[in-house]
Write a protein that holds these residues in place. Structure first.
Motif, PDB file in Angstrom:
ATOM      1  N   MET B   1       0.833  -1.194   0.000  1.00  0.00           N
ATOM      2  CA  MET B   1       0.000   0.000   0.000  1.00  0.00           C
ATOM      3  C   MET B   1       0.869   1.245   0.000  1.00  0.00           C
ATOM      4  N   GLN B   2       0.523   2.152  -0.840  1.00  0.00           N
ATOM      5  CA  GLN B   2       1.257   3.415  -0.879  1.00  0.00           C
ATOM      6  C   GLN B   2       0.569   4.384   0.059  1.00  0.00           C
ATOM      7  N   THR B   3       1.316   4.857   1.013  1.00  0.00           N
ATOM      8  CA  THR B   3       0.697   5.795   1.934  1.00  0.00           C
ATOM      9  C   THR B   3       1.161   7.199   1.599  1.00  0.00           C
ATOM     10  N   THR B   4       0.513   7.776   0.672  1.00  0.00           N
ATOM     11  CA  THR B   4       0.843   9.166   0.376  1.00  0.00           C
ATOM     12  C   THR B   4      -0.209  10.015   1.042  1.00  0.00           C
ATOM     13  N   SER B   5       0.268  10.811   1.975  1.00  0.00           N
ATOM     14  CA  SER B   5      -0.667  11.587   2.768  1.00  0.00           C
ATOM     15  C   SER B   5      -1.025  12.904   2.076  1.00  0.00           C
ATOM     16  N   LYS B   6      -0.222  13.252   1.061  1.00  0.00           N
ATOM     17  CA  LYS B   6      -0.444  14.564   0.457  1.00  0.00           C
ATOM     18  C   LYS B   6      -1.735  14.595  -0.342  1.00  0.00           C
ATOM     19  N   ASN B 206      22.682  13.034  -6.861  1.00  0.00           N
ATOM     20  CA  ASN B 206      21.700  11.958  -6.749  1.00  0.00           C
ATOM     21  C   ASN B 206      22.280  10.554  -6.751  1.00  0.00           C
ATOM     22  N   ILE B 215      22.385  15.266   1.361  1.00  0.00           N
ATOM     23  CA  ILE B 215      20.922  15.271   1.523  1.00  0.00           C
ATOM     24  C   ILE B 215      20.555  14.744   2.910  1.00  0.00           C
ATOM     25  N   ALA B 216      21.213  13.640   3.299  1.00  0.00           N
ATOM     26  CA  ALA B 216      20.901  13.029   4.595  1.00  0.00           C
ATOM     27  C   ALA B 216      21.156  14.011   5.734  1.00  0.00           C
ATOM     28  N   SER B 219      18.571  16.633   5.846  1.00  0.00           N
ATOM     29  CA  SER B 219      17.258  16.120   6.216  1.00  0.00           C
ATOM     30  C   SER B 219      17.173  15.876   7.714  1.00  0.00           C
ATOM     31  N   ASN B 220      18.208  15.255   8.272  1.00  0.00           N
ATOM     32  CA  ASN B 220      18.211  14.951   9.705  1.00  0.00           C
ATOM     33  C   ASN B 220      19.641  14.613  10.093  1.00  0.00           C
ATOM     34  N   ALA B 223      20.254  11.862  12.723  1.00  0.00           N
ATOM     35  CA  ALA B 223      20.002  10.517  12.200  1.00  0.00           C
ATOM     36  C   ALA B 223      21.151  10.072  11.304  1.00  0.00           C
ATOM     37  N   GLY B 286      16.822  22.693   4.092  1.00  0.00           N
ATOM     38  CA  GLY B 286      17.696  21.556   3.873  1.00  0.00           C
ATOM     39  C   GLY B 286      16.973  20.282   3.483  1.00  0.00           C
ATOM     40  N   GLY B 287      17.738  19.352   2.910  1.00  0.00           N
ATOM     41  CA  GLY B 287      17.208  18.029   2.618  1.00  0.00           C
ATOM     42  C   GLY B 287      16.712  17.827   1.207  1.00  0.00           C
ATOM     43  N   SER B 288      16.225  18.889   0.573  1.00  0.00           N
ATOM     44  CA  SER B 288      15.723  18.666  -0.777  1.00  0.00           C
ATOM     45  C   SER B 288      16.122  19.791  -1.710  1.00  0.00           C
TER      46      SER B 288
END
Lengths: 496, 341
Positions: B1-6, B206, B215-216, B219-220, B223, B286-288
């Motif tokens: 299942m794809q959970t795209t909340s947008k 990329n 990117i990491a 992003s956080n 982490a 940051g992140g994207s």
């Protein structure tokens, strides 16, 4: 249950002024789910931080797979096979699921990252766990539940032998919890050792094999879940002797009018349909475990956070509180749990802090009437017996207890009749504590009404006339002090 | 299942739209809209010379913006690229003009000094933990002062097209001299260099560890650190990349944009680069971000710079409009973050 994989024995850890862990034992076997339980501040998280090398222990031994070990950071623990799945997830939302799982150990094709292979490997992991997540989806697009599954998959891919779940179900829906339990049972069948930290008593009974209970940094005991009742566990969690005299009966006059009535208050996930009444001269204790939604309820009531619905009545009249300004105008004062951030301005004087909320009353034309300010401040310094060399002293130089008194003075100057004390004695030493208690009792006797949020069971039992217990954003009990015991409060606090 | 909340409407959920990215479509439309608008308002705008001029602006902004994009994605920023670019070009040009160094050596020095300042910025941010905004604001001041000191306050002229070493100008723009190519014909070859940089740096972002970890970190960071990523090294890399491209920008600036490089200038140019990156969809938090997006964003900026004088809005108005465009772009970024939060 298989053989022992992890033994922590006599773990001792002190921080300046706090004996956080006092000779704690924990034993985890292969193929068992071992619950770790205790009240707020019992030392569960500290113990896990010692295990995974975030803290260094003062004494005691950790034996893992038959050898004594000491990890210096979470990475070393991870490499050895001990992984924590945190409540607050350590995910990089902008990277894909597979990129998150394999971060730091990417599959390479020459100099370039082989994302296709990583997706494939992630897919294999998910198949193994029986979960359906698209490895190429951005992590940030997943629900918290799915993110947690990814973290579990990451743990598996590290060939974890012991997985620690730190309140994993707190943010999950019922369906997600079911899925989580299915995975945990699977892992158990694969002979992993699992430590499960949770406040939810019902879950403990469903998913765990043994329970270790901690209290005030000490080890209380380990039970086999099947052979014990919920009450056994609660008794172990709260079984301390209370030294201070608890209140035996309510001090509120039977005919005291209701000054504040909150009906069906909703504000975010942490405040769901909360209703209660506060009477004149009453101290209403709010009890519950961490994350029960007590502070959030107070903040919503005070207008500091937006509310979705719910009605507030003051002295029988419905009021519209949209901001702290509205709340103060309606006679509500809020003493934050984080005094230094929200309560006082440390770089200002006692006088300046005392009149801050009611500066308008101290203006003569454009200027502050210093004389009046000083008179009123002095009055409250005397009345509250604030120990300060003078009213011109900077608040930063006062002790915690006396700073708290300045905050109280601020709301009294403003003539607030309803005072919300959020953790009133946090960071205050024992002597000053009883002074604050005395003061609160006096205020209540004078007819002020007090909401007291406290995480200390002894404080709740000593001060409250009535106790509201919350659990995960809902009110789960309302208990008169005459009937209140540690056990029935804890029962309500772990009702889910 | 794809959970795209947008949530979204039929247009934003269209697979083609999702693949290209709504933001990129909007930016391309903005570029076209700008071009059409200026063309309608000013007949003089509709010339090949204008295209060349837009490109001339775009080269140095592009290079700066490519570098800054990496800093932004890492969760930081680099305010020093504008004055830095001038400083590096001054130093390199000074060696060529006053000390008789060959042009290629001057170019290497220009890039080398850019790299040095990149290392400095990176060290301040990643090792000393200074806030990127403040750290690079300080190097902005330092490079501005240093540029003047190196040349003794004099402007520096890199070799002219006809002079010794003038070949380097043909790296960015070939002008026909009559033999082989009709006299006066202009071929903006610099665009090929920009495109090549875009392609290479897209792959770096990329498909390489450097890009992945930048990117990491953005992003956080915590982490990333707990996952065993050497965050100090890769955070520094973002600034080193930025320094390298600021050096390239310096060469492009000297080669195409201006006949001489003047000390004390360059302040404010970093905003064109940062603006381009943000308009192109790179997040301030940051992140994207994407390199192609940045190139598109740069064209929005360079079209503005070229086009506004045609419609009678001179330097002061340009600054006001640049400021407004930036506010809008950053506000969109804020809204985007609110939605995903």
């Amino acid at each position: 249950m298989g053989e022992v994989i992890l033994t922590m024995k006599g773990i001792d850890k002190s921080f300046p002024g706090v004996h956080a862990l006092d000779h704690v034992d924990l034993e985890v076997r292969k193929g068992e789910v071992h619950a770790l339980m205790g009240e707020n501040g019992a030392g569960k998280s500290t113990l896990m931080k010692v295990l995974t090398g975030i803290y260094t222990k003062d004494s005691g031994t950790i034996t893992y797979e038959g050898r004594e070990v000491e990890f210096h950071n979470p990475r070393e623990a991870q490499e050895a096979g001990i992984v924590i799945v945190h409540q607050e997830l350590n995910m990089m939302n902008h990277l894909t699921v597979a990129q998150n799982i394999f971060i730091g150990r990417e599959f390479m094709k020459g100099k370039l990252i082989d994302d296709a292979r990583m997706n494939e490997e992630a897919r294999k992991l998910f198949d193994q766990l029986g979960i359906d997540i698209n490895p190429a989806e951005k992590m940030g697009n997943l629900t918290v539940g799915k993110q947690q599954m990814c973290e579990i998959a990451k743990a598996i891919s590290h060939e974890a032998k012991v997985i620690i779940f730190d309140e994993p179900s707190a943010a999950l829906t019922e369906a997600e919890i079911e899925e989580l339990f299915k995975i945990i049972r699977d892992l158990r069948a694969k002979q992993l050792g699992i430590v499960y930290i949770s406040h939810r008593m019902d879950e403990i009974k469903v998913i765990t094999d043994r329970v270790t209970v901690m209290r005030d940094g000490g080890y209380v005991g380990t039970l086999i879940t099947e052979q014990c009742t919920k009450d056994d566990i609660i008794n172990m969690m709260v079984g301390r002797v209370i030294y201070e005299d608890p209140k035996t009966h309510s001090m509120v006059a039977p005919d005291a009018p209701v000054v504040l009535k909150v009906e069906h208050l909703n504000a975010g996930k942490m405040v769901r349909d909360v209703s209660f009444e506060l009477r004149k001269g009453e101290i209403l204790g709010f009890s519950g475990l961490m994350g029960a939604g007590r502070t959030e309820t107070a903040r919503a009531l005070f207008g500091a956070d937006p509310k979705e619905s719910g009605d507030i009545y003051i002295n029988g009249t419905r009021v519209d509180i949209r901001s702290p300004e509205d709340a103060v105008r309606n006679g509500i004062g809020y003493l934050s749990e984080d005094r230094k951030r929200y309560g006082i301005v440390v770089g200002k004087t006692v006088a300046e802090n005392s009149t801050m909320a009611s500066l308008k009353d101290f203006l003569s034309g454009l200027f502050i009437n210093k004389k009046k300010e000083n008179e009123v401040t002095q009055k409250y310094v005397d009345r509250l017996q604030t120990k300060t060399p003078g009213i011109d002293q900077l608040v930063v130089n006062l002790s915690g207890g006396n700073q708290q008194k300045v905050v109280i003075a601020k709301w009294l100057v403003k003539n607030c009749d309803i005072l919300i004390f959020d953790e009133p004695t946090r960071g205050i030493d024992v002597g000053a504590k009883s002074e604050i208690y005395h003061l609160m009792n006096e205020l209540a006797a004078e007819g002020k009404s007090i909401i007291m949020i406290s995480s200390e069971m002894t404080e709740i039992l000593r001060m409250s006339d009535r106790i509201v217990v919350m659990c995960e954003g809902r009110k789960t009990a309302e208990i008169d002090i005459a009937e209140a015991t540690q056990e029935n409060i804890m029962h309500a606090a772990t009702l889910r | 299942m794809q959970t795209t909340s947008k949530k979204g409407n039929a247009f934003t959920n269209n697979p083609i739209v999702r693949a290209i990215g709504l933001q990129r479509i909007v930016v391309v439309l903005a570029v076209i809209l700008e071009a059409v608008l200026f063309s309608i308002l000013s007949p003089a705008f509709r010339q090949y010379a204008t295209v060349v001029s837009i490109l001339d602006y775009s080269y140095y902004i592009s290079f700066m913006a490519i570098g800054v994009t990496f800093c932004l994605i890492s969760g930081g920023n680099d305010l020093s690229v504008g004055t830095g670019m001038i400083c590096y070009a001054l130093a390199g040009g000074y060696l060529v003009q006053q000390c008789g160094w060959p042009v290629w050596a001057g170019m290497l020095v220009t890039i080398a000094i850019g790299l040095c300042f990149g290392v400095l910025n990176g060290a301040m941010v990643a090792i000393m933990n200074l806030p990127p905004f403040i750290a690079t604001l300080c190097t902005m001041l330092i490079t501005r002062g240093l540029g003047s000191i190196i040349t003794g306050g004099m402007a520096v002229s890199w070799p002219s097209r006809k002079g010794v070493g003038g070949w380097f100008r043909s790296l960015f723009k070939i002008i026909g001299t009559g033999n082989g190519l009709p006299k006066g014909t202009i071929i903006p070859v610099g665009f090929a260099i920009v495109l090549l940089s875009i392609v290479i740096m897209s792959v770096v972002l990329n498909k390489s560890k450097v890009g992945r970890y930048i990117i990491a970190i953005g992003s956080n960071k915590e982490a990333a650190r707990l996952s065993g990523v050497n965050v100090v090294k890769y955070q520094m890399m973002a600034y080193i990349i930025s320094g390298f491209f600021a050096g390239l920008a310096g060469i492009a600036y000297a080669a195409t944009f201006s006949s001489s490089v003047a000390p004390g200038t360059g302040a404010g140019l970093e905003l064109d680069a940062i603006g381009g990156a943000i308009i192109g969809g790179t997040s301030m938090t940051g992140g994207s971000g994407s390199i192609i997006g940045t190139l598109l964003g740069v064209f929005v900026m360079s079209l503005l710079k070229t086009g506004l004088p045609y419609v009678g809005l001179q330097a002061n108005w340009q600054q006001i409009i640049t400021g407004i465009v930036l506010i809008v772009a950053i506000y969109i970024d804020v809204l985007k973050n609110k939605r995903t939060a």
